[in-house]
Scaffold this motif. Structure first.
Motif, mmCIF file in Angstrom:
data_model
loop_
_atom_site.group_PDB
_atom_site.id
_atom_site.type_symbol
_atom_site.label_atom_id
_atom_site.label_comp_id
_atom_site.label_asym_id
_atom_site.label_seq_id
_atom_site.Cartn_x
_atom_site.Cartn_y
_atom_site.Cartn_z
ATOM 1 N N MET A 1 11.237 16.771 118.836
ATOM 2 C CA MET A 1 11.945 16.349 117.631
ATOM 3 C C MET A 1 11.359 15.055 117.087
ATOM 4 O O MET A 1 11.082 14.122 117.828
ATOM 5 N N ALA A 2 11.178 15.020 115.759
ATOM 6 C CA ALA A 2 10.541 13.876 115.117
ATOM 7 C C ALA A 2 11.546 12.843 114.636
ATOM 8 O O ALA A 2 11.179 11.691 114.403
ATOM 9 N N GLU B 1 14.143 21.286 99.599
ATOM 10 C CA GLU B 1 12.755 20.851 99.448
ATOM 11 C C GLU B 1 12.681 19.388 99.036
ATOM 12 O O GLU B 1 11.769 18.656 99.447
ATOM 13 N N GLU B 2 13.635 18.959 98.212
ATOM 14 C CA GLU B 2 13.675 17.547 97.838
ATOM 15 C C GLU B 2 13.963 16.679 99.058
ATOM 16 O O GLU B 2 13.334 15.633 99.261
ATOM 17 N N LEU B 3 14.894 17.129 99.879
ATOM 18 C CA LEU B 3 15.211 16.389 101.100
ATOM 19 C C LEU B 3 14.011 16.361 102.040
ATOM 20 O O LEU B 3 13.689 15.322 102.632
ATOM 21 N N ALA B 4 13.323 17.495 102.173
ATOM 22 C CA ALA B 4 12.141 17.566 103.038
ATOM 23 C C ALA B 4 11.065 16.598 102.579
ATOM 24 O O ALA B 4 10.370 15.985 103.402
ATOM 25 N N GLU B 5 10.923 16.447 101.260
ATOM 26 C CA GLU B 5 9.934 15.490 100.746
ATOM 27 C C GLU B 5 10.245 14.073 101.203
ATOM 28 O O GLU B 5 9.355 13.323 101.608
ATOM 29 N N GLU B 6 11.519 13.706 101.162
ATOM 30 C CA GLU B 6 11.885 12.351 101.560
ATOM 31 C C GLU B 6 11.724 12.127 103.054
ATOM 32 O O GLU B 6 11.576 10.991 103.503
ATOM 33 N N LEU B 7 11.746 13.197 103.836
ATOM 34 C CA LEU B 7 11.581 13.051 105.287
ATOM 35 C C LEU B 7 10.116 12.954 105.690
ATOM 36 O O LEU B 7 9.813 12.694 106.855
ATOM 37 N N ARG B 8 9.207 13.160 104.727
ATOM 38 C CA ARG B 8 7.777 13.072 105.055
ATOM 39 C C ARG B 8 7.352 11.644 105.338
ATOM 40 O O ARG B 8 6.379 11.415 106.041
ATOM 41 N N ARG B 9 8.039 10.699 104.727
ATOM 42 C CA ARG B 9 7.696 9.302 104.968
ATOM 43 C C ARG B 9 8.947 8.551 105.396
ATOM 44 O O ARG B 9 10.023 8.701 104.803
ATOM 45 N N ALA C 1 15.005 21.505 105.262
ATOM 46 C CA ALA C 1 14.305 20.286 105.661
ATOM 47 C C ALA C 1 13.945 20.296 107.142
ATOM 48 O O ALA C 1 12.860 19.861 107.536
ATOM 49 N N ALA C 2 14.865 20.808 107.975
ATOM 50 C CA ALA C 2 14.627 20.834 109.416
ATOM 51 C C ALA C 2 13.494 21.786 109.785
ATOM 52 O O ALA C 2 12.813 21.592 110.799
ATOM 53 N N ALA C 3 13.272 22.818 108.979
ATOM 54 C CA ALA C 3 12.175 23.738 109.241
ATOM 55 C C ALA C 3 10.824 23.042 109.087
ATOM 56 O O ALA C 3 9.846 23.399 109.747
ATOM 57 N N ALA C 4 10.779 22.036 108.192
ATOM 58 C CA ALA C 4 9.542 21.289 107.973
ATOM 59 C C ALA C 4 9.425 20.070 108.880
ATOM 60 O O ALA C 4 8.323 19.604 109.165
ATOM 61 N N HIS C 5 10.564 19.564 109.322
ATOM 62 C CA HIS C 5 10.581 18.349 110.145
ATOM 63 C C HIS C 5 11.520 18.561 111.318
ATOM 64 O O HIS C 5 12.741 18.421 111.172
ATOM 65 N N PRO C 6 10.985 18.930 112.489
ATOM 66 C CA PRO C 6 11.842 19.164 113.655
ATOM 67 C C PRO C 6 12.744 17.962 113.916
ATOM 68 O O PRO C 6 12.283 16.825 113.993
ATOM 69 N N CYS C 7 14.037 18.220 114.021
ATOM 70 C CA CYS C 7 14.967 17.098 114.135
ATOM 71 C C CYS C 7 16.229 17.535 114.857
ATOM 72 O O CYS C 7 16.468 18.722 115.078
#
Length: 342
Positions: free
Chosen positions: A30-31, A276-284, A53-59
């Protein structure tokens, strides 16, 4: 999946450990920990977005549902899901009521993944002061959505007043495609921009941030052309010192790009799902200096990026909202984004 009714925080921790053992390595590596704060009526929306968002960023996903804070008896109901309906993550949905809803951190803190960043997202009207919410104080990054407020542009101004390094807003995320297209227009020109016009409804927070971003980056004073014919930002027009003009006009899921002396071009401008908007914010997970610059320009508050990320928790009881906060109150707790020293 384990459902717990009228339970305790200790039982939730035990249930999560049991589900992890049963699922094996489904949610390893988990990231981050994603805390979602939401009201009962919007739980499904928040869960759907967080799943994407969790699919793109394991959490580890911790959904805190606050409701009925006036209830005399506190109650906690929880649902523990590992690798199930909420995607490839460890998820705990906690429904809190009574005074517990104001102290949800007592349940959330033992569930944070050690040594990884914490992100808190409010799916609903953003808090007036994030320091009043301990779930925001402990986070490394805090995501609000000014569009959910009764007065979105005024909510953005409040975000500037309350800003700390690491804050962001989904109104900013929504103009990423616009900013990409506008920035791309400068790949083929070196003419100086002397003016700009943004056409949008007066209450559109994305337009407010777009104007502020143009002002901060180009050193101009864009004009806001109000329209009631469209529900969101319609167009961005730029004027050059050499007399040329550039414009982007939204047309459904695309934008028509026009430049003096060149044929029109259709560019993609798809309205993305909330997830997808939430996933973008989790990239950084570091501070977004470009956002802070645009927000500061909007509110007339310079150097927002220089503010520290650390906040001090200020307890505020909604039942005593008219009473001023007392700086020496023992419930004022120092906290910061770093449980690991960051």
């Amino acid at each position: 999946m384990i459902s717990l009714w009228d339970t305790t925080g200790n039982e939730v921790v035990k249930a999560l450990a049991a589900e992890r053992r049963s699922a094996g390595g489904v949610a390893s590596g988990m990231a981050l920990t994603l805390i979602v704060v939401v009201g009962e009526k919007r739980v499904r929306e928040a869960e759907a977005a967080a799943t994407i968002a969790a699919a793109a960023h394991p959490c580890r996903l911790l959904v805190v549902v606050r409701s009925d804070i006036d209830r005399k008896v506190s109650r906690l109901d929880a649902e523990v899901v590992v690798g199930g309906r909420l995607g490839p993550c460890e998820a705990v949905v906690m429904r809190t009521s009574g005074r517990l809803a104001l102290h949800a951190e007592s349940v959330v803190m033992p569930l944070l993944v050690p040594d990884v960043p914490v992100v808190t997202w409010w799916h609903g009207e953003p808090p007036e002061q994030i320091a009043n919410d301990y779930l925001g104080v402990v986070a490394d990054r805090r995501i609000t959505d000014s569009a959910q407020a009764p007065n979105p542009v005024q909510a953005l101004l409040q975000r500037a007043v309350d800003y700390a390094s690491g804050d962001t807003d989904l109104a900013w995320t929504r103009i990423t495609p616009w900013r990409t297209l506008v920035a791309g227009a400068f790949d083929t020109t070196d003419a100086q921009i002397t003016g700009a016009t943004v056409t949008a409804p007066r209450a559109d927070p994305t337009a407010a941030l777009m104007i502020s971003w143009l002002a901060a980056r180009l050193g101009i004073t864009p004009r806001w052309e109000e329209t009631s014919a469209f529900p969101r930002m319609r167009s961005v027009e730029l004027r050059c010192a050499n007399g040329d003009g550039l414009s982007l006009v939204r047309e459904d899921s695309s934008a028509m790009f026009t430049r003096t002396g060149q044929p029109e071009r259709q560019m993609p401008l798809v309205r993305r799902p909330l997830g997808e908007e939430l996933a973008e914010e989790l990239r950084r997970l570091d501070a977004d200096q470009v956002y802070s610059e645009a927000l500061g320009t909007l509110a007339g508050l310079p150097d927002l990026s220089a503010r520290p990320a650390k906040r001090v928790h200020i307890w505020k009881d909604p039942a005593k909202a008219t009473e001023p906060a007392v700086g020496g109150d023992p419930a004022v707790v120092a906290a910061g984004p770093a449980r690991s020293g960051s």
